[in-house]
Design a protein around this motif. Structure first.
Motif, PDB file in Angstrom:
ATOM      1  N   ARG A  40       0.959  -1.209  -0.014  1.00 14.47           N
ATOM      2  CA  ARG A  40      -0.016   0.097  -0.073  1.00 14.47           C
ATOM      3  C   ARG A  40       0.811   1.290   0.111  1.00 14.47           C
ATOM      4  O   ARG A  40       0.587   2.365  -0.664  1.00 14.47           O
ATOM      5  N   MET A  41       2.072   1.253   0.844  1.00 11.80           N
ATOM      6  CA  MET A  41       2.891   2.155   0.516  1.00 11.80           C
ATOM      7  C   MET A  41       3.573   2.588  -0.815  1.00 11.80           C
ATOM      8  O   MET A  41       3.743   3.736  -1.108  1.00 11.80           O
ATOM      9  N   TRP A  42       3.830   1.466  -1.297  1.00 17.52           N
ATOM     10  CA  TRP A  42       4.407   1.561  -2.773  1.00 17.52           C
ATOM     11  C   TRP A  42       3.527   2.110  -3.698  1.00 17.52           C
ATOM     12  O   TRP A  42       3.739   3.002  -4.471  1.00 17.52           O
ATOM     13  N   GLU A  43       2.350   1.565  -3.519  1.00 17.95           N
ATOM     14  CA  GLU A  43       1.267   2.048  -4.410  1.00 17.95           C
ATOM     15  C   GLU A  43       0.595   3.516  -4.045  1.00 17.95           C
ATOM     16  O   GLU A  43      -0.103   4.116  -5.219  1.00 17.95           O
ATOM     17  N   HIS A  44       0.948   3.988  -3.098  1.00 17.54           N
ATOM     18  CA  HIS A  44       0.516   5.341  -2.500  1.00 17.54           C
ATOM     19  C   HIS A  44       0.799   6.380  -3.673  1.00 17.54           C
ATOM     20  O   HIS A  44       2.012   6.532  -4.325  1.00 17.54           O
ATOM     21  N   PRO A  45      -0.192   7.301  -4.002  1.00 21.32           N
ATOM     22  CA  PRO A  45       0.324   8.365  -4.858  1.00 21.32           C
ATOM     23  C   PRO A  45       1.289   9.065  -4.646  1.00 21.32           C
ATOM     24  O   PRO A  45       2.088   9.515  -5.477  1.00 21.32           O
ATOM     25  N   GLY A  56       2.393 -10.130   5.867  1.00 23.19           N
ATOM     26  CA  GLY A  56       1.515 -10.841   5.358  1.00 23.19           C
ATOM     27  C   GLY A  56       0.615 -10.501   4.187  1.00 23.19           C
ATOM     28  O   GLY A  56      -0.115 -11.270   3.742  1.00 23.19           O
ATOM     29  N   GLU A  57       0.897  -9.421   3.517  1.00 23.83           N
ATOM     30  CA  GLU A  57       0.201  -8.971   2.355  1.00 23.83           C
ATOM     31  C   GLU A  57       1.195  -9.393   1.201  1.00 23.83           C
ATOM     32  O   GLU A  57       2.408  -9.861   1.125  1.00 23.83           O
ATOM     33  N   PHE A  58       0.583  -9.228  -0.082  1.00 28.61           N
ATOM     34  CA  PHE A  58       1.449  -9.925  -1.279  1.00 28.61           C
ATOM     35  C   PHE A  58       0.896  -8.730  -2.066  1.00 28.61           C
ATOM     36  O   PHE A  58      -0.041  -8.092  -2.291  1.00 28.61           O
TER      37      PHE A  58
END
Length: 397
Positions: free
Chosen positions: A126-131, A158-160
């Motif tokens: 989610r951090m990588w994909e954050h705008p 635990g995420e992918f």
């Protein structure tokens, strides 16, 4: 391959920091001098003592170390290196770089350096994909910052997804590519890798046990020597290497087309395990089990990619290397294959189940050329790739 090169390694705070210790070891094995810099957060994951022991260098941690700053240590550190590597590069470090902040030793070094900088990002998906992260990524790329990864995979949280730090061999290859004007600089090489999948219907296919590991290692080793690599890969179980042009295909016919589009090239290395046959009457919808028994499948021969390129009368690469995966009479079958296909070299290996080579981490090969046969001892696939890449460089010199 990195003899005499000086690398300033900034280790950011994140669980991927444990890989940085192996990165130090691998870089030193190749002759590089590695000077580690730890952020405060990095010290929560790796210790200064471990980084110092592996690098055999002092570890730098504090911007306000009076002994070092008496000689403007942070300026000297940032400019004495041939390359600055940040691994892991956290979202925080990327944000500081993009925003021009310099409030600790790591960010100050990154602002003060006049050398190229290579980042290996690592963070939650989610951090990588954050705008904000994606904006910072584009800003840094525009500033000429180099990147290796991130890759996609399971994370400690635990995420992918994307955000996983690249594996150490890929980071090493990116370092070598950034630093070296290698013997293959200016050469274009096409490499095929992995299996092909020949569909029976939309959910079934014919394949083999190839992992793509050897072809991936070869592409990585060639890129490390300065080659421009076009990497044509079937559905492999290993991730493609960094720093190469990746063309993904499914079938043998698609692979041939991709190879032809990739030409001209100085050399072509055919490490893919291409299916010899395809189902000519593949169904457009899922086949159902019926009382009539097994389906009537009609097979057709796939194009012979190695023979096609070897037999080119115009635009043929000056060096064409094939692979022969055999289970018996390996040398005899491989020698006959080289003559039959018309290629310059054949790399033969025994893929009998008991060898563990197909899908495994090691390989044992024999290189068959027009001027003789050379048997190599069993070694890791990375070592096979490095040795083959050096032989290719000599042949193309």
């Amino acid at each position: 391959m990195l003899a005499g090169k000086r690398i300033l390694l900034i280790i950011g705070g994140g669980i991927a920091a444990f890989k940085s210790l192996d990165l130090i070891r691998r870089l030193r094995e190749r002759g590089a001098t590695v000077t580690p810099v730890l952020t405060k957060a990095a010290e929560e994951f790796v210790t200064p003592l471990s980084a110092s022991a592996l690098s055999a260098q002092k570890v730098y941690r504090d911007l306000f170390d009076l002994t070092d700053e008496a000689e403007m240590g942070h300026i000297e550190l940032s400019r004495a290196a041939d390359l600055v590597v940040v691994a892991p590069a956290t979202a925080d470090l990327m944000g500081k770089m993009a925003g021009g902040l310099a409030n600790d030793l790591a960010s100050t070094l990154l602002m003060a350096t006049d050398k190229r900088v290579l980042l290996a990002p690592a963070m939650n998906v989610r951090m990588w994909e954050h705008p904000a992260t994606q904006r910072n990524l584009e800003t840094l790329k525009g500033d000429g910052i180099l990147f290796v990864g991130p890759t996609e995979g399971d994370m400690a949280c635990g995420e992918f997804g994307p955000g996983r730090m690249s594996e150490v061999p890929d980071i090493v290859a990116a370092v070598e590519a950034a630093l070296m004007d290698g013997p293959l600089k200016g050469k274009h090489i096409v490499v095929t890798s992995g299996p092909t999948h020949e569909p029976i219907d939309p959910v079934r296919y014919i394949a083999n046990r190839s992992s793509g590991a050897q072809g991936t290692a070869i592409a990585r080793a060639l890129a490390a020597l300065g080659a421009q690599v076009t990497f044509v890969t079937g559905p492999a179980s290993v991730a493609p290497p960094e720093g190469v042009k990746v063309v993904k295909v499914e079938t043998a016919q698609q692979m041939l087309q991709a190879v032809q589009r990739g030409l001209p090239a100085d050399a072509a290395i055919f490490a893919a395990a291409v299916a010899d046959w395809r189902v000519e009457n593949a169904s457009d919808s899922k086949m159902k089990k019926t009382k009539g028994g097994t389906p009537d499948l009609s097979f057709a021969e796939n194009p012979d990619i190695l023979a096609t390129v070897s037999g080119m009368t115009k635009g043929r690469p000056s060096l064409v290397v094939g692979f022969a995966a055999e289970t018996d009479d390996v040398i005899a079958h491989a020698t006959a294959k080289r003559q039959r296909k018309g290629c310059d070299w054949i790399v033969a290996n025994d893929v009998s189940p008991e060898t563990g080579i197909m899908g495994g981490a090691e390989n044992s090969v024999t290189v068959i050329r027009t001027d003789g046969t050379e048997e190599w001892p069993r070694m890791s696939k990375d070592q096979v790739a490095a040795r083959l890449a050096n032989a290719i460089a000599e042949a193309l010199a």
